[in-house]
Scaffold this active site. Structure first.
Site, short mmCIF file in Angstrom:
data_model
loop_
_atom_site.label_atom_id
_atom_site.label_comp_id
_atom_site.label_asym_id
_atom_site.label_seq_id
_atom_site.Cartn_x
_atom_site.Cartn_y
_atom_site.Cartn_z
N GLY A 1 9.27 11.18 5.09
CA GLY A 1 9.74 12.12 6.09
C GLY A 1 9.39 11.82 7.53
N ARG B 1 -2.33 20.57 3.22
CA ARG B 1 -1.88 19.72 4.32
C ARG B 1 -0.43 20.03 4.65
NH1 ARG B 1 1.19 14.49 4.55
NH2 ARG B 1 1.67 15.02 2.40
N SER C 1 0.84 -1.20 0.00
CA SER C 1 0.00 0.00 0.00
C SER C 1 0.87 1.24 0.00
CB SER C 1 -0.89 0.02 1.23
OG SER C 1 -1.68 -1.14 1.28
N LEU D 1 9.47 11.33 -5.22
CA LEU D 1 9.58 12.37 -4.20
C LEU D 1 10.96 12.44 -3.55
CD1 LEU D 1 8.06 14.42 -2.35
CD2 LEU D 1 7.79 12.53 -0.77
N PHE E 1 9.91 20.12 10.16
CA PHE E 1 9.17 19.91 8.92
C PHE E 1 8.51 21.22 8.51
CE2 PHE E 1 7.46 16.37 6.29
CZ PHE E 1 8.54 15.52 6.40
N ARG F 1 4.26 23.72 1.60
CA ARG F 1 4.45 23.21 0.25
C ARG F 1 3.80 24.07 -0.83
NH1 ARG F 1 3.56 16.90 1.91
NH2 ARG F 1 5.50 16.83 3.04
N PHE G 1 -9.99 -6.83 -5.35
CA PHE G 1 -10.24 -5.49 -5.87
C PHE G 1 -11.71 -5.14 -5.65
CE2 PHE G 1 -11.31 -2.41 -9.06
CZ PHE G 1 -10.14 -1.69 -9.32
N GLU H 1 10.42 16.24 2.12
CA GLU H 1 10.57 17.54 2.74
C GLU H 1 11.65 17.50 3.82
OE1 GLU H 1 7.00 19.69 2.97
OE2 GLU H 1 7.26 20.02 5.11
N GLN I 1 -2.47 18.78 -3.52
CA GLN I 1 -1.19 19.36 -3.12
C GLN I 1 -0.06 19.06 -4.11
OE1 GLN I 1 1.05 17.89 0.57
NE2 GLN I 1 0.54 20.00 1.04
N HIS J 1 3.86 18.95 -4.38
CA HIS J 1 5.07 18.91 -3.56
C HIS J 1 6.18 19.55 -4.38
CE1 HIS J 1 8.27 17.64 -0.98
NE2 HIS J 1 7.45 17.05 -0.15
N HIS K 1 1.05 15.44 -5.18
CA HIS K 1 1.52 14.63 -4.07
C HIS K 1 0.40 14.13 -3.18
CE1 HIS K 1 4.19 13.22 -0.98
NE2 HIS K 1 3.76 14.09 -0.09
C1 LIG Z 1 5.94 9.66 -1.76
C2 LIG Z 1 5.08 10.05 -0.60
C3 LIG Z 1 5.66 10.49 0.58
C4 LIG Z 1 4.88 10.85 1.66
N1 LIG Z 1 5.49 11.26 2.81
C5 LIG Z 1 4.73 11.61 3.87
C6 LIG Z 1 5.32 12.03 5.08
O1 LIG Z 1 6.53 12.08 5.21
N2 LIG Z 1 4.54 12.36 6.12
C7 LIG Z 1 3.19 12.29 6.02
O2 LIG Z 1 2.53 12.58 7.00
N3 LIG Z 1 2.59 11.88 4.89
C8 LIG Z 1 3.32 11.55 3.81
N4 LIG Z 1 2.71 11.15 2.66
C9 LIG Z 1 1.26 11.00 2.63
C10 LIG Z 1 0.84 9.70 3.29
O3 LIG Z 1 1.80 8.71 3.06
C11 LIG Z 1 -0.46 9.18 2.75
O4 LIG Z 1 -1.40 10.18 2.81
C12 LIG Z 1 -0.98 8.03 3.58
O5 LIG Z 1 -0.03 7.03 3.69
C13 LIG Z 1 -2.25 7.44 3.02
O6 LIG Z 1 -2.60 6.27 3.73
P1 LIG Z 1 -3.93 5.49 3.47
O7 LIG Z 1 -3.94 4.33 4.39
O8 LIG Z 1 -5.06 6.42 3.58
O9 LIG Z 1 -3.84 5.01 1.98
P2 LIG Z 1 -2.85 3.99 1.24
O10 LIG Z 1 -1.66 3.66 2.04
O11 LIG Z 1 -2.65 4.56 -0.10
O12 LIG Z 1 -3.70 2.68 1.15
C14 LIG Z 1 -4.77 2.52 0.30
C15 LIG Z 1 -5.25 1.10 0.39
O13 LIG Z 1 -6.46 0.96 -0.30
C16 LIG Z 1 -6.42 -0.16 -1.12
N5 LIG Z 1 -7.34 0.05 -2.22
C17 LIG Z 1 -7.48 1.15 -2.99
N6 LIG Z 1 -8.43 0.94 -3.90
C18 LIG Z 1 -8.90 -0.30 -3.71
C19 LIG Z 1 -9.88 -1.10 -4.34
N7 LIG Z 1 -10.59 -0.66 -5.39
N8 LIG Z 1 -10.10 -2.35 -3.88
C20 LIG Z 1 -9.39 -2.82 -2.86
N9 LIG Z 1 -8.46 -2.12 -2.23
C21 LIG Z 1 -8.22 -0.87 -2.64
C22 LIG Z 1 -4.99 -0.27 -1.52
O14 LIG Z 1 -4.69 -1.57 -1.90
C23 LIG Z 1 -4.30 0.11 -0.24
O15 LIG Z 1 -4.20 -1.00 0.60
C24 LIG Z 1 3.48 10.78 1.57
C25 LIG Z 1 2.90 10.35 0.39
C26 LIG Z 1 3.68 10.00 -0.70
C27 LIG Z 1 3.01 9.60 -1.96
#
Ligand SMILES: Cc1cc2nc3c(=O)[nH]c(=O)nc-3n(C[C@H](O)[C@H](O)[C@H](O)COP(=O)(O)OP(=O)(O)OC[C@H]3O[C@@H](n4cnc5c(N)ncnc54)[C@H](O)[C@@H]3O)c2cc1C
Ligand code: SF4
Ligand code: F3S
Ligand code: FES
Lengths: 597, 116, 132, 251
Positions: free
Chosen positions: A51, A389, A44, A243, A117, A286, A157, A246, A231, A233, A354
């Site tokens: 960061g 954010r 995921s 990326l 940060f 950002r 899915f 930051e 957002q 970045h 981002h």
């Molecule tokens: C490169 C990068 C660096 C970052 N660095 C930071 C940081 O330093 N500090 C910070 O606070 N934030 C950071 N962020 C933001 C942060 O990482 C994300 O906002 C956060 O991890 C999102 O978590 P989530 O659990 O909501 O989603 P995700 O981790 O994206 O998980 C989504 C889940 O949904 C599932 N899913 C999606 N669609 C379906 C479907 N149709 N059927 C079944 N499953 C599905 C996927 O398989 C996955 O398991 C960063 C983001 C990126 C891209």
């Protein structure tokens, strides 16, 4: 069709989904949890976060500071009751992760170490080198294995929700390995599907970040909130958009234009000093930094490359040793992907999409307007991030609200019964037919990869760092056209086993819907705020008319209907959003005013 | 999970490996090349009298046994692994060959050296 | 729907001659194969021991056999194998030791390997000196 | 984007269980830029040449562990391997060795996941601690004892590298044993005793013959060979100590 009964179904097993699953399991081990993810949980996209995660720990820091940084950083579009809850629970959740084994970086005395940060007044970002999200995700995944009540559906899915009697009663999923569909009947469903960064072309997001959950909720009448705030970045790899965290700037990196000049001082973020100073210069937020790069480009002070205009992220003065210790992943990315040794050359960077600030409208307690449906994490628009954010607020968002969603969904599921599956199954079967129909249909002409590309390009043209009505309108029109063309899709692969041509087609369907909401929400917001900046006569923030959340409703086969909703303001009156020396001045004035009043 | 008995042979393998690295080349050079060919060293070095005397001392016995037995067991484990690597999976037969023979040799070495 | 289940038909590849696939595996097999000559050397010594226990004539016969051309050639080969063993043994050594930290920094693998090799060379030389 | 002049031939192992009896190579000609990864080459094939080619990917930045495959015979992450290093020769891409092929470049990973779940990969606290008490203290030196082993991205390259896993999949294998060691070596953890039954077995540390290719291919310097082999001595000591002190150390 196979039916699986769960008390709580969770769609998404990133940081949010896993934290929610554990919360349900801890709330009541007798509740059966179905944890669905289209990829194995540790793939995921939380895994990519580099960061760190914010939580107040230092003595000279306070919840109030974290609150102010977040609300100000969000340009006062945050729901302040939500932010209050949020900042009050960050540290506790990060400590919980520590207890579960997360290898946070430490101070010599064994306590948690924190780093600076962007946009944060005091250092409060917990980190595990520069693979913080990776460690959080693996810690959560591995911890979740402890709970027998969590039944995982890895590589399943989600194609739709099943809504009956006005409440959400389950989801229909495709087993990727077989193409078989299963109906997961659930008393409560949590959406934890992550962001939608893939609606843009150049982005930091993984291929799976396609806004699925947002589109599914939207189709069932749940409004998407504040999606115009996407957002950028400022420091991404040209071309791929990968990326550079930051934290590079938190550790003291500089941003230079083509003359080697720290240009941020020209954009109200100065004065420039050698040492990083919170909320100054490179540690500004950002949106401001991305905008400054845009202006530099217009002034001809950026560097041209085959992948577009870039500025330089200069880490040389930090020295190889520190870089290897604090930013090993960054070092590796620069060396391997760009053939650059960051200890000896500056890294070319440009802004890339981002993070999705908006999302499925959810209240403080994560419930959506659709009973039985909860949303948390990046897919949710719960108002915690407002119009922009702050870095390191998302990784805490996902655990604070992931947990809360688990607790709330568990409560809800205990207060309700499974309804008669017959009616639900008819619906599920219809979903199945539609999903399979997409593959079996012949005679289509459009390739989803082509639609995806055109969408990404159009979004960049119309909904980039700076926006104008004409360009946004063009994008809206283009997206309308793509919506029509999508109906004429041809899925090349007709097989059942691991057919990700099919899944890709479904994803493009989700993406297009979310993109349309982004573009129309942007077009309708006639002001500039946070990540939404206009150049066509609406350059200022307009609190009189737009201190409001956008709510976009699905109208069936057409563009969204846009409505507005008041922002919850509790203790922080909208003020000037300023950083650098100007920020200090503004804060002093605000204090003075508060003292008088 | 059943506990593996591998440590029995593995310990001998490890000890043999260390010994083979620390003294093996020197020994081979002396006993197989230098003395027999008379390069750098005289034939006397390995004369019956000297060797017999050596084997009579306790230190001598221990050194002789250590070298022969540990080298053998070191080789035994690797040969066992090699059979497995070539697709002959560990069975009674391969165990008998790989561990039975060195066991017999070990007994023989003791049997021959102790009376000297 | 179980008909669809059958469509999954995972294909299992053969492991035949896997060790030819990669030079790394060839090196590993060579390392393993050193054992054959190590065993042979041990057996030669064992025979020597038997001969020693059988009296002077028997032992001299064994010595005589060692002096033959083929035997000396064989021992040259065995020497090469022992030297390769020495090298490969210490090459793997960093994997078998717990991590060692010096001033908070992990001791690099090469340092461990070279220290080991140096040690072995010294010990071998000492053995030689004692014997001569 | 820069002008694309160079092209490279990529031979991909195809296997579609519903129509192919066995895998075969299919060749695609792909125009590429110097900074393109093998993954980008495959994406080009999927988007522009042949939508039926299946492979896993997501992050593109060598952290999600999805895109492990055999590239010219070596287990590698497709997103961190660059086409320019192979040009002007052609390039062969296949699914990870030692795993059953599900389809094309996708392998069946259930065995790996089951193993990962089996080793109790979570903290079993030495001393339980309440949230109000704050974090466990752990010095940087204590962190270093396991940090390296916690960096595993579950890409399974080490499994494709380990012939012992290929010869007998009952062997728990490098990545998962490294994870086991990661928890055992964590100063907060007291669960070593519960995990070592597996460690002491043939399926555990003793299934490894120190080939060490696992560590060679690991993209994250986890060094699973070290995690396994440094435990053999302890396991052996424990084996013998058992007789001396039957309720001996570590069980
Ligand atoms: C490169 C990068 C660096 C970052 N660095 C930071 C940081 O330093 N500090 C910070 O606070 N934030 C950071 N962020 C933001 C942060 O990482 C994300 O906002 C956060 O991890 C999102 O978590 P989530 O659990 O909501 O989603 P995700 O981790 O994206 O998980 C989504 C889940 O949904 C599932 N899913 C999606 N669609 C379906 C479907 N149709 N059927 C079944 N499953 C599905 C996927 O398989 C996955 O398991 C960063 C983001 C990126 C891209
Ligand atoms: S140990 Fe290394 S190669 Fe093995 S799965 Fe983990 S990261 Fe991949
Ligand atoms: S390759 Fe395999 S045999 Fe051991 S050292 Fe690594 S696990
Ligand atoms: S795509 Fe994530 S590791 Fe390669």
């Amino acid at each position: 069709m196979e039916v699986f009964k769960a008390d709580v179904a969770i769609v998404g097993a990133g940081g949010t989904g896993l934290r929610a699953a554990i919360a349900v399991a801890e709330a009541d081990p007798s509740l059966k949890v179905a944890l669905v993810s289209k990829v194995y949980p540790m793939r995921s996209h939380t895994v990519a976060a580099e960061g760190g995660a914010a939580g107040v720990v230092q003595d000279h820091d306070s919840l109030e500071y974290h609150f102010n940084d977040t609300v100000g950083g969000g340009d006062w579009l945050c729901d302040q009751d939500v932010v209050e809850y949020f900042v009050a629970h960050c540290t506790e959740e990060l400590t919980q992760l520590e207890h579960w084994g997360c290898p946070w970086s430490r101070k010599p005395d064994g306590h948690i170490n924190v780093r600076a940060f962007g946009g944060m007044k005091i250092e409060r970002t917990w980190f595990a080198a520069d693979t913080s999200g990776f460690h959080m995700l693996h810690t959560l995944f591995q911890t979740s294995i402890k709970y027998p009540s969590i039944k995982r559906f890895d590589e399943y899915f989600c194609v739709d929700l099943v809504v009956e009697d006005g409440r959400c009663q389950g989801v229909v999923v495709i087993e990727v390995a077989t193409g078989r569909l299963t109906f997961i009947q659930a008393k409560a469903v949590i959406m934890a599907t992550g962001g939608a960064g893939r609606v843009f072309r150049e982005n930091t997001n993984g291929g799976i970040v396609t806004g699925d959950g947002m589109a599914l909720a939207y189709r069932h009448g749940v409004p998407l909130r504040d999606l115009e705030f996407m957002q950028y970045h400022p420091t991404c790899m040209p071309g791929t958009g990968l990326l550079f965290t930051e934290a590079c700037r938190g550790e003291g990196g500089f941003l230079l234009n083509k003359d080697g000049y720290r240009f941020l001082q020209d954009y109200g973020l100065g004065p420039a000093e050698d040492k990083p100073r919170n909320k100054y210069m490179e540690l500004g937020p950002r949106d401001r930094i991305s905008q400054a790069i845009w202006h530099e480009e217009k002034k001809g002070r950026t560097i041209s490359t085959p992948y577009g205009e870039v500025v330089h992220l200069d880490l040389r003065h930090l020295g190889e040793r520190k870089l290897r210790e604090r930013l090993p992943l960054i070092y590796e990315l620069a060396e391997e992907y760009m053939d650059i040794d960051p200890a000896h050359s500056p890294i070319p960077v440009r802004p890339g999409i981002h993070y999705t600030m908006g999302g499925i409208y959810a209240k403080l307690n994560t419930e959506t307007p659709l009973p039985g449906l909860y949303a948390a994490g990046e897919c949710a628009g719960n108002g915690v991030h407002g119009a922009n954010r702050l870095g390191s607020n998302s990784l805490v968002d996902i655990i604070v609200f992931g947990k809360l969603a688990g607790v709330e969904a568990a409560k809800f599921s205990k207060s309700t019964q499974f309804s008669n599956p017959a009616a639900l199954e008819t619906q599920a079967k219809a979903v199945q037919e539609r999903a399979i129909g997409l593959v079996t249909k012949t005679g289509g002409k459009e390739k989803h990869s082509v639609l995806r590309r055109e969408m990404g390009k159009s979004m960049e043209n119309g909904c980039g760092i700076y926006r104008t009505a004409a360009e946004m309108q063009a994008t809206c029109d283009k997206l309308g056209e793509l919506r029509e063309r999508y109906k004429n899709l041809d899925v090349e692969d007709k097989s059942n086993v691991w057919n990700n041509d099919w899944l890709g087609a479904l994803e493009v369907g989700y993406l297009l819907q979310v993109a349309e909401v982004v573009a129309h929400s942007a077009l309708n917001r006639k002001e500039s705020r946070g990540a939404h900046q206009r150049l066509d006569g609406y350059e200022q923030r307009d609190d009189a008319n737009y201190l409001k959340h956008t709510l976009a409703y699905c109208t069936g086969d057409g563009p969204p209907r846009i409505e507005y909703q008041d922002v919850v303001i509790t203790k922080s009156k909208p003020g000037t959003r300023a950083y650098g020396a100007a920020g200090d001045k503004a804060e002093q004035e605000r204090k003075k005013e508060a003292g008088h009043g | 999970m059943t506990r593996s008995n591998a440590p029995l042979v593995w310990s001998l393998f490890g000890a043999g490996g260390v010994l083979a690295a620390l003294v093996g080349p020197a020994l081979v050079f002396v006993t197989g090349i230098a003395v027999p060919a008379g390069i750098l060293m005289s034939h006397d070095l390995m004369s019956y009298q000297r060797m017999f005397g050596f084997a009579q001392s306790w230190a001598g016995k221990i050194i002789i046994l250590a070298v022969i037995v540990l080298f053998l067991w070191h080789a035994a484990l690797r040969i066992f692994h090699m059979l497995h690597d070539f697709g002959i999976h560990p069975g009674v037969a391969s165990k008998l060959i790989c561990f039975g023979l060195p066991f017999l040799c070990t007994v023989a070495a003791f049997y021959w050296v102790l009376p000297i | 729907m179980s008909a669809q289940m059958d469509k999954r038909r995972p294909y299992v590849r053969s492991m035949n001659s896997w060790w030819k696939r990669d030079p790394f595996f060839v090196r590993y097999m060579v390392m393993e194969a050193t054992s054959v000559l190590v065993a042979l050397y041990a057996v030669i010594l064992l025979v020597g021991l038997l001969r020693l226990s059988q009296g002077e004539a028997a032992f001299n016969g064994w010595l005589g056999a060692l002096e033959s051309g083929p035997s000396i050639l064989l021992h040259v080969l065995i020497l090469v194998v022992f030297l390769y063993h020495l090298w490969s043994w210490f090459k793997v050594m960093p994997k078998t030791l717990p991590m060692i930290f010096v001033n908070g920094k992990k001791l690099p693998a090469d340092t461990i390997t070279y220290t080991g090799v140096l040690l072995a060379v010294v010990v071998n030389l000492i053995v030689l000196i004692i014997l001569v | 984007m820069a002008d694309t002049t160079k092209t490279i031939e990529i031979e991909v192992l195809r296997y579609r269980p519903e129509q192919d009896k066995e895998p075969f190579f299919q060749t695609y000609t792909v125009p590429f830029e110097d900074d393109w990864s093998v993954l980008q080459g495959l994406q080009y094939i999927k988007d522009d040449l042949d939508g039926t080619l299946s492979f896993r990917w997501s992050c593109r930045m060598a952290i999600c562990g999805s895109c492990g495959m055999m590239i010219d015979g070596k287990p590698r992450l497709a997103c961190r391997t660059f086409l320019r290093h192979y040009h002007p020769n052609k390039l062969r891409v296949g699914p990870l060795e030692h795993f059953p092929i599900e389809r094309d470049l996708v392998v069946v990973v259930e065995d790996f996941i089951r193993k990962l779940e089996s080793i109790k990969p979570y903290i079993i606290p030495k001393e339980p601690r309440k949230l109000e008490q704050g974090e466990y203290l752990q010095t940087p030196a204590q962190l270093e004892q396991f940090r390296q082993f916690s960096g595993c991205i579950n890409c399974m390259l080490c499994y494709a590298a380990c012939p012992q896993y290929g010869l007998d999949s009952k062997f728990t294998g490098p990545g998962v044993l490294a994870l086991m060691h990661r928890y055992n070596a964590d100063s907060r953890d007291g669960g070593r005793g519960e995990r070592m039954a597996l460690g002491h077995s043939e399926e555990g540390f003793w299934g490894c013959t120190a080939v060490t290719y696992c560590s060679e291919v690991c993209p994250k310097d986890v060094d699973p060979a070290n995690a396994i082999n440094q435990n053999k001595m302890g396991s052996a000591i424990d084996y013998f100590l058992r007789f001396v002190a039957p309720r001996g150390a570590g069980k």
